[in-house]
Design a protein around this motif. Structure first.
Motif, PDB file in Angstrom:
ATOM      1  N   SER A  10       0.828  -1.214   0.000  1.00 33.60           N
ATOM      2  CA  SER A  10       0.000   0.000   0.000  1.00 33.60           C
ATOM      3  C   SER A  10       0.860   1.260   0.000  1.00 33.60           C
ATOM      4  N   LEU A  11       2.015   1.227   0.647  1.00 30.96           N
ATOM      5  CA  LEU A  11       2.875   2.407   0.649  1.00 30.96           C
ATOM      6  C   LEU A  11       3.378   2.721  -0.750  1.00 30.96           C
ATOM      7  N   LEU A  12       3.783   1.705  -1.487  1.00 29.52           N
ATOM      8  CA  LEU A  12       4.251   1.949  -2.849  1.00 29.52           C
ATOM      9  C   LEU A  12       3.142   2.512  -3.733  1.00 29.52           C
ATOM     10  N   VAL A  13       1.912   2.042  -3.518  1.00 31.07           N
ATOM     11  CA  VAL A  13       0.801   2.552  -4.319  1.00 31.07           C
ATOM     12  C   VAL A  13       0.488   3.988  -3.932  1.00 31.07           C
ATOM     13  N   PHE A  14       0.453   4.287  -2.638  1.00 32.33           N
ATOM     14  CA  PHE A  14       0.157   5.653  -2.195  1.00 32.33           C
ATOM     15  C   PHE A  14       1.242   6.637  -2.646  1.00 32.33           C
ATOM     16  N   ARG A  15       2.491   6.191  -2.690  1.00 32.53           N
ATOM     17  CA  ARG A  15       3.554   7.083  -3.156  1.00 32.53           C
ATOM     18  C   ARG A  15       3.357   7.505  -4.599  1.00 32.53           C
ATOM     19  N   ALA A  66       0.590  13.985  -0.974  1.00 30.72           N
ATOM     20  CA  ALA A  66       0.994  14.108   0.430  1.00 30.72           C
ATOM     21  C   ALA A  66       1.932  12.973   0.825  1.00 30.72           C
ATOM     22  N   VAL A  67       1.673  11.760   0.379  1.00 31.62           N
ATOM     23  CA  VAL A  67       2.545  10.634   0.703  1.00 31.62           C
ATOM     24  C   VAL A  67       3.868  10.749  -0.047  1.00 31.62           C
ATOM     25  N   CYS A  68       3.783  11.227  -1.279  1.00 34.76           N
ATOM     26  CA  CYS A  68       5.019  11.386  -2.044  1.00 34.76           C
ATOM     27  C   CYS A  68       5.945  12.428  -1.408  1.00 34.76           C
ATOM     28  N   LYS A  69       5.379  13.472  -0.812  1.00 40.38           N
ATOM     29  CA  LYS A  69       6.195  14.456  -0.108  1.00 40.38           C
ATOM     30  C   LYS A  69       6.803  13.851   1.161  1.00 40.38           C
ATOM     31  N   ARG A  70       6.137  12.898   1.754  1.00 41.50           N
ATOM     32  CA  ARG A  70       6.638  12.270   2.974  1.00 41.50           C
ATOM     33  C   ARG A  70       7.700  11.223   2.683  1.00 41.50           C
ATOM     34  N   PHE A  71       7.506  10.467   1.611  1.00 44.12           N
ATOM     35  CA  PHE A  71       8.474   9.437   1.208  1.00 44.12           C
ATOM     36  C   PHE A  71       8.901   9.693  -0.242  1.00 44.12           C
ATOM     37  N   PRO A  72       9.733  10.692  -0.452  1.00 41.97           N
ATOM     38  CA  PRO A  72      10.104  11.006  -1.837  1.00 41.97           C
ATOM     39  C   PRO A  72      11.032   9.985  -2.481  1.00 41.97           C
ATOM     40  N   THR A  73      11.873   9.311  -1.700  1.00 43.52           N
ATOM     41  CA  THR A  73      12.813   8.330  -2.229  1.00 43.52           C
ATOM     42  C   THR A  73      12.698   7.032  -1.432  1.00 43.52           C
ATOM     43  N   HIS A 115      13.929   7.083   2.251  1.00 36.53           N
ATOM     44  CA  HIS A 115      12.935   7.414   3.275  1.00 36.53           C
ATOM     45  C   HIS A 115      12.062   6.196   3.602  1.00 36.53           C
ATOM     46  N   VAL A 116      11.833   5.348   2.617  1.00 36.89           N
ATOM     47  CA  VAL A 116      11.055   4.138   2.871  1.00 36.89           C
ATOM     48  C   VAL A 116      11.825   3.185   3.766  1.00 36.89           C
ATOM     49  N   VAL A 117      13.131   3.037   3.494  1.00 39.96           N
ATOM     50  CA  VAL A 117      13.966   2.172   4.335  1.00 39.96           C
ATOM     51  C   VAL A 117      14.109   2.762   5.726  1.00 39.96           C
ATOM     52  N   GLU A 118      14.260   4.078   5.799  1.00 36.41           N
ATOM     53  CA  GLU A 118      14.406   4.735   7.093  1.00 36.41           C
ATOM     54  C   GLU A 118      13.143   4.597   7.935  1.00 36.41           C
ATOM     55  N   ALA A 119      11.970   4.574   7.280  1.00 33.94           N
ATOM     56  CA  ALA A 119      10.709   4.411   8.009  1.00 33.94           C
ATOM     57  C   ALA A 119      10.462   2.982   8.444  1.00 33.94           C
TER      58      ALA A 119
END
Length: 600
Positions: free
Chosen positions: A136-141, A146-153, A156-160
């Protein structure tokens, strides 16, 4: 997050919506105030130029242009185009919400089906749910700003914590030019199969349930991605936008208040402020703004979906369900209704008005009196439609036409009481005992003790060759015997049947002997009369179940006195000529009833 106001409109009250009109967040005022101010400013500028800058010849020219714009602006189908467009946008918006990914069903299956309270079992369950949330995160990005601004790369996904560094390397090493949200789904199925081989999942049924639920979850995410890829066609959006803005551009000139001295139709008053034009702009432009806000609910508007909140909620709840809540059961205790068969949870004083009885059907409170309510319906012959002429014949006791053959006729009440009591027709139903017991040996039903069975409609078939009988001989004489004595001793009633009258005196005598041998002297006589031997018509007697004391049943037949006064019954016999007379007696009484004279 979508602005919620459901608690404000829980009850319909007087001016219940007035509180909603004063809200600012998510309101139409916040969306439209800029466009509204621009439209009002442009209208004011054009009006000032017309009144104070233009000369008289220029004013006349402007007035012709204003009338022209006002006439042809109404031909733009703004209402039709805008209404259909907004309906389509709202349907898309609701479908997107219904396909939002929620991992609740999947986390319950994983928590119950993937066994093992050791470190390996815990790691297995948490890894499975992490792959689910990564999908779901990959789809929302890819669809939400808003999600793309939170996880631009992917850093950030690995860090989260949604992806490990090793998983990122595997993910990036897969060479595919397409969207790679399917990779975590493959990892999930491979890991679930490994758990099945290790015995963490006990049988193939649980494995199939987990994989099927994952496919359902994946389908919802893919649907959101497809809605973002193929939306409402751009040409339709352009048509609606151009139609609205072109219409109000023409209104800036066409809705101006012109000089009242010129006598233009519809311009008799100069109000300076176009109130209804401003309202029309507010409604139509607000309608367009609604479509503009809902066409992509994964943006940053007030009524857009909070995708970041969904990601946080899904991760926290799913991890807790498969880890902390795995095999974490509270102790079982007896509930407070353990020995109480009548389980009724208590009500507070504020909720006392909501304690209502259960609905058992609309016919629960209907009694026998309501079932028998209405007028009795007599059907003259089977298959013959009930008409006004047939009703008049029953009212006046007129005999039926010549071509009607005597055959059994089963009458029924309009309440269809035969569906409640089962009756068995009996050829000797008129034989009753004084004790009120039916011939079949069974006691009468309790509810039938308050019913009477008296109503007869005889049908006499006359012969065209009969010239010896007077003209009134074809009309029957009917005497109704009222119920006597205690109604509880009344015999059981039977369904409506048709009993043919014996054609000859010999048959009458045989019938009387057969009935008299079995029936006591206290019974009422069923049939009594004399018929000429040359008349061989068959009489049909129709019995109908009616309600005790029903005035409708009594009114359906004329009394002997009224029938005599109206000429329906024969008068006293003249000397030297005897008029045939028939007296028909039927009653549910238990005491003998002597037949009285029909005429004076």
């Amino acid at each position: 997050m979508t602005v919620t106001y459901s608690s404000k409109v829980a009850n319909a009250t007087f001016f219940g919506f007035h509180r909603l009109l004063l809200r600012w967040r998510g309101s139409i005022y916040k969306l439209l105030y800029r466009e509204f101010l621009v439209f009002a400013l442009l209208y004011t500028i054009v009006g000032l130029i017309y009144r104070w800058v233009l000369t008289d010849p220029q004013k006349r020219l402007f007035e012709k242009l204003s009338l022209y714009c006002d006439k042809y602006a109404e031909q733009i189908p703004v209402t039709f185009v805008l209404g259909f467009y907004v309906t389509l946008v709202v349907n898309h918006w609701w479908n997107k919400f219904m396909n939002m990914p929620w991992p609740d069903r999947l986390m319950v299956l994983i928590s119950s089906c993937v066994r093992g309270q050791d470190e390996q079992g815990r790691l297995l369950r948490r890894t499975l749910m992490r792959y689910v949330n990564l999908i779901s995160l990959l789809v929302f990005r890819s669809i939400s700003t808003a999600v793309c601004k939170r996880f631009p790369t992917f850093d950030h996904v690995v860090e989260a914590g949604f992806m490990t560094p090793e998983e990122r390397k595997v993910f990036e090493n897969i060479n595919s030019p397409h969207f790679k949200s399917w990779i975590p789904a493959v990892w999930f199925t491979n890991l679930a199969y490994k758990a099945r081989q290790e015995g963490r999942i006990q049988d193939d049924v649980n494995l199939q349930a987990i994989v099927s639920e994952l496919n359902r979850y994946r389908t919802g995410c893919t649907t959101l991605f497809l809605y973002d890829w193929v939306g409402i066609p751009l040409v339709y959006t352009q048509v609606v936008t151009l139609a609205v803005y072109t219409f109000f551009s023409a209104c800036i000139i066409g809705r101006q208040f012109l000089d009242t001295t010129q006598g233009y139709p519809g311009h008799e008053v100069d109000l300076y402020i176009p109130i209804f034009t401003l309202l029309q702009f507010f409604f139509y432009s607000g309608w367009l703004k609604v479509a503009e806000q809902l066409i992509n609910p994964f943006g940053e508007d007030d009524d857009d979906f909070e995708s970041n909140w969904c990601i946080d909620r899904n991760l926290q709840v799913s991890m807790m369900a498969v880890d902390d809540m795995h095999m974490n059961l509270p102790p079982m205790t007896k509930d407070i209704y353990w020995n109480d068969p009548d389980v009724r949870p208590p009500y507070t004083l504020a909720a006392a008005d909501y304690c209502i009885p259960s609905f058992l059907g609309s016919t629960t409170d209907m009694g026998l009196s309501e079932l028998l309510h209405g007028e009795d319906i007599n059907i003259q012959e089977a298959g013959q439609p009930d008409s006004v002429l047939a009703n008049m014949r029953r009212l006046l006791s007129v005999q039926e036409p010549m071509d009607v053959r005597a055959r059994p006729s089963f009458k029924r009440h309009n309440s269809d009481i035969s569906s409640f009591f089962s009756f068995v027709p009996d050829q000797h139903s008129h034989h009753r005992q004084e004790t009120g017991v039916a011939t079949n040996g069974h006691a009468p039903p309790p509810m039938l003790k308050s019913l009477s069975t008296v109503q007869e409609v005889p049908s006499v078939h006359s012969s065209d060759s009969d010239t010896h009988s007077p003209s009134h001989a074809d009309l029957p004489t009917v005497v109704v015997c009222e119920p006597l004595g205690d109604l509880s001793a009344s015999p059981a009633h039977e369904p409506s049947v048709s009993v043919p009258v014996p054609d000859t005196e010999h048959e009458q005598q045989s019938a009387g002997e057969a009935g008299g041998a079995d029936s006591p002297s206290g019974d009422c006589r069923r049939l009594r009369g004399r018929s000429p031997s040359h008349r061989r018509g068959r009489r049909q007697l129709s019995f109908q179940l009616s309600r005790l004391g029903s005035r409708t049943s009594v009114r359906s037949l004329p009394s002997p006195k009224d029938a005599l006064q109206k000429g329906f019954l024969p008068g006293p016999s003249s000397p030297g000529k005897s008029a045939p007379q028939e007296t028909l007696l039927f009653s549910s009484c238990s005491t003998p009833q002597a037949p009285g004279p029909v005429g004076p």
